[in-house]
Scaffold this active site. Sequence first.
Site, PDB file in Angstrom:
ATOM      1  N   LYS A 265       0.844  -1.192   0.000  1.00 56.08           N
ATOM      2  CA  LYS A 265       0.000   0.000   0.000  1.00 56.08           C
ATOM      3  C   LYS A 265       0.883   1.247   0.000  1.00 56.08           C
ATOM      4  O   LYS A 265       1.763   1.392   0.858  1.00 56.08           O
ATOM      5  CB  LYS A 265      -0.914   0.005   1.234  1.00 56.08           C
ATOM      6  CG  LYS A 265      -1.711  -1.293   1.423  1.00 56.08           C
ATOM      7  CD  LYS A 265      -2.549  -1.661   0.213  1.00 56.08           C
ATOM      8  CE  LYS A 265      -3.120  -3.070   0.340  1.00 56.08           C
ATOM      9  NZ  LYS A 265      -3.814  -3.517  -0.871  1.00 56.08           N
TER      10      LYS A 265
ATOM     11  N   ASP B 157      -0.339  -0.541  -4.424  1.00 52.74           N
ATOM     12  CA  ASP B 157      -1.760  -0.231  -4.352  1.00 52.74           C
ATOM     13  C   ASP B 157      -1.957   1.146  -3.720  1.00 52.74           C
ATOM     14  O   ASP B 157      -1.639   1.347  -2.549  1.00 52.74           O
ATOM     15  CB  ASP B 157      -2.467  -1.314  -3.522  1.00 52.74           C
ATOM     16  CG  ASP B 157      -3.976  -1.198  -3.596  1.00 52.74           C
ATOM     17  OD1 ASP B 157      -4.476  -0.212  -4.171  1.00 52.74           O
ATOM     18  OD2 ASP B 157      -4.657  -2.106  -3.070  1.00 52.74           O
TER      19      ASP B 157
ATOM     20  N   GLU C  11      -1.974  -0.012  -8.544  1.00 56.66           N
ATOM     21  CA  GLU C  11      -3.411  -0.280  -8.486  1.00 56.66           C
ATOM     22  C   GLU C  11      -4.145   0.973  -8.013  1.00 56.66           C
ATOM     23  O   GLU C  11      -3.732   1.615  -7.054  1.00 56.66           O
ATOM     24  CB  GLU C  11      -3.712  -1.444  -7.539  1.00 56.66           C
ATOM     25  CG  GLU C  11      -5.188  -1.848  -7.556  1.00 56.66           C
ATOM     26  CD  GLU C  11      -5.416  -3.231  -6.988  1.00 56.66           C
ATOM     27  OE1 GLU C  11      -5.461  -4.204  -7.776  1.00 56.66           O
ATOM     28  OE2 GLU C  11      -5.498  -3.362  -5.751  1.00 56.66           O
TER      29      GLU C  11
ATOM     30  N   ASP D  31      -9.320  -1.595  -9.169  1.00 52.46           N
ATOM     31  CA  ASP D  31     -10.235  -2.412  -8.362  1.00 52.46           C
ATOM     32  C   ASP D  31     -11.390  -1.602  -7.745  1.00 52.46           C
ATOM     33  O   ASP D  31     -12.537  -1.876  -8.022  1.00 52.46           O
ATOM     34  CB  ASP D  31      -9.494  -3.274  -7.331  1.00 52.46           C
ATOM     35  CG  ASP D  31      -8.703  -2.489  -6.302  1.00 52.46           C
ATOM     36  OD1 ASP D  31      -8.485  -1.281  -6.504  1.00 52.46           O
ATOM     37  OD2 ASP D  31      -8.283  -3.091  -5.300  1.00 52.46           O
TER      38      ASP D  31
ATOM     39  N   LYS E 191     -13.224  -7.748  -7.210  1.00 48.14           N
ATOM     40  CA  LYS E 191     -13.618  -8.025  -5.831  1.00 48.14           C
ATOM     41  C   LYS E 191     -15.068  -8.499  -5.875  1.00 48.14           C
ATOM     42  O   LYS E 191     -15.965  -7.732  -6.230  1.00 48.14           O
ATOM     43  CB  LYS E 191     -13.493  -6.767  -4.973  1.00 48.14           C
ATOM     44  CG  LYS E 191     -12.096  -6.144  -4.931  1.00 48.14           C
ATOM     45  CD  LYS E 191     -11.161  -6.974  -4.089  1.00 48.14           C
ATOM     46  CE  LYS E 191      -9.951  -6.206  -3.584  1.00 48.14           C
ATOM     47  NZ  LYS E 191      -9.065  -5.684  -4.634  1.00 48.14           N
TER      48      LYS E 191
END
Length: 370
Positions: A165, A193, A218, A241, A265
């Site tokens: 992250k 991400d 991401e 996502d 997801k």
Amino acid sequence: MKITAMTAFHVELPLEHAYWLSGGRLTFEVLDATVVKVETDDGVTGWGEGTPWGHTYVAAHGPGIRAGIETMARFVLGLDPRNVLEVERAMDLALPGHLYAKAPIDMACWDIIGQVAGRPIADVMGGGSRTPAPIASSVGAKTVEETRAVMDRYRSRGYVVHSVKVGGDVDRDIERIRDVEAHRPRGERILYDVNRAWTRQQAIRVMKATEHLGVMFEQPGETLDDIAAVRQLHAAPVSVDESLVTLQDAVRIARDGLAEVFGIKLNRAGGLTRAARMRDIALAHGIDMYVMATGGTVLADAEALHLAATIPDRHRLGVWACQDMITVDIANGRGPRNIDGHLHLPEGPGLGVHPDESALGEPVAVHRLP
Ligand code: MG
């Protein structure tokens, strides 16, 4: 066959470590899970789960799942759970939108379909790969040293795919990415991400500064418009996502070339039925995929694993085992578990794992056919 009862359980899933989302802007310690039992007049029982990744992540609300099920129940009771498209249409009529509230019911229907067929869900969806699926780690937004320590902890458990992250301070993000890449063993796959945390100028600065490293990001912006706006200004591959919710999103991303990877997801997309359509759009456009739940127990991980198994191995980049981040186990060690950083498709019929009902506490709602 018809659905005769739907029972909802509310289960709190404490995280082993409090979690900071990208940018350090959001923290939470407990996930709010809804587990749903769907009973039929044939005596077959299916199970579903809906667990948002906290209430601050995206527009999905733990109590909202239970409220949604309450609203939709009378439209779903009496339907044949094997006809998932009819169930989907009934839910859409009863409650437009709110896909995350529909996902657990869809999941339970697929569990029933698999049990009736005597085969795993992935097989009744058309055939599941038995190649073990690599599990992506989830490395919270930390300092350079903490990032190294967390990644080494995952590596010691066999992980070869990581979701690191980032998002927030530009200089610190660049420093962390450089450090992670400098320590990356051959063969590891790393996704950076952003969880929507960057503004457009921040995205351009980090993505340009790391261009020579060939890394993938991401959700590097809040919306698809933000991702599109910076698209021509950097060379990095992108996964989407949070902004991949509806089939229309999938079509736009594929057609406009906004991303090279889908992070599907299941609970965000509304369950297996809808997520399978996204898979097909991805395959038709040369887009690879991660498939995950937004969070939850081994049930949610198993559901995502079934869809992942229907993707050709070379296009399936990884799955997730949120079960490794929580301190309760509602299935007593059953179901797909981390083996050297991979999940193996369960061979049992349906989902291949059911909860221990005594671990769920008293139901919060029971809806029955009159
Ligand atoms: Mg993500």
